[in-house]
Motif scaffolding. Structure first.
Motif, short mmCIF file in Angstrom:
data_model
loop_
_atom_site.label_atom_id
_atom_site.label_comp_id
_atom_site.label_asym_id
_atom_site.label_seq_id
_atom_site.Cartn_x
_atom_site.Cartn_y
_atom_site.Cartn_z
N ILE A 37 0.84 -1.21 0.00
CA ILE A 37 0.00 0.00 0.00
C ILE A 37 0.87 1.25 0.00
N TYR A 38 1.93 1.24 0.78
CA TYR A 38 2.82 2.41 0.81
C TYR A 38 3.42 2.66 -0.57
N LEU A 39 3.91 1.62 -1.21
CA LEU A 39 4.53 1.79 -2.53
C LEU A 39 3.52 2.23 -3.59
N MET A 40 2.27 1.77 -3.47
CA MET A 40 1.25 2.14 -4.46
C MET A 40 0.75 3.56 -4.26
N LYS A 41 0.60 4.01 -3.02
CA LYS A 41 -0.13 5.24 -2.73
C LYS A 41 0.71 6.38 -2.17
N LYS A 42 2.00 6.19 -1.96
CA LYS A 42 2.81 7.20 -1.28
C LYS A 42 2.85 8.53 -2.02
N ASP A 43 2.79 8.50 -3.33
CA ASP A 43 2.85 9.73 -4.11
C ASP A 43 1.48 10.38 -4.30
N GLN A 44 0.42 9.66 -4.01
CA GLN A 44 -0.93 10.18 -4.22
C GLN A 44 -1.45 10.98 -3.04
N SER A 45 -1.03 10.60 -1.83
CA SER A 45 -1.58 11.25 -0.65
C SER A 45 -0.60 11.17 0.51
N PRO A 46 -0.24 12.32 1.07
CA PRO A 46 0.62 12.30 2.27
C PRO A 46 -0.05 11.60 3.45
N PHE A 47 -1.38 11.69 3.54
CA PHE A 47 -2.12 11.05 4.64
C PHE A 47 -1.99 9.53 4.55
N ILE A 48 -2.18 8.98 3.37
CA ILE A 48 -2.04 7.53 3.19
C ILE A 48 -0.60 7.11 3.43
#
Length: 108
Positions: A37-48
């Motif tokens: 999840i971190y690798l998939m979403k790290k650039d999309q949202s600082p919260f995630i």
């Protein structure tokens, strides 16, 4: 003030709760799932990214504690410690998932 969307809250919650896979189904799933999840979403949202990173760090720490406890089984203390680590991991992971679902930051 940044508002956190429902989708971001759901992904952050899933970053925490996906770690439960490792407790019940798949060895090392508690580390692999938050990492994905971190690798998939790290650039999309600082919260995630923050929640996934926090979950990943906590699960890695628990894995290290479990390894030390497994070694301590030789002196019989490890049995108790492994149980405490398992119960604490499940409880804190669920609490973190609820906090993420509410859009709140959480530190283990």
């Amino acid at each position: 003030m940044n508002t956190v969307t429902s989708e971001e809250r759901n992904w952050a919650m899933f970053a925490h709760l996906s770690a439960l896979i490792g407790y019940f189904l798949l060895p090392f799933g508690s580390i692999i799932a938050p990492l994905i999840i971190y690798l998939m979403k790290k650039d999309q949202s600082p919260f995630i990214a923050e929640h996934a990173r926090e979950s990943l760090n906590f699960q890695i720490s628990l894995a290290l504690y479990a390894i030390v406890s497994a070694i301590l089984i030789l002196v019989l203390v490890g049995f108790l410690l492994l149980g405490v680590i398992w119960v604490a991991g499940v409880i804190f992971t669920i609490i973190a998932g609820v906090k993420a679902s509410n859009g709140e930051p959480y530190r283990y």
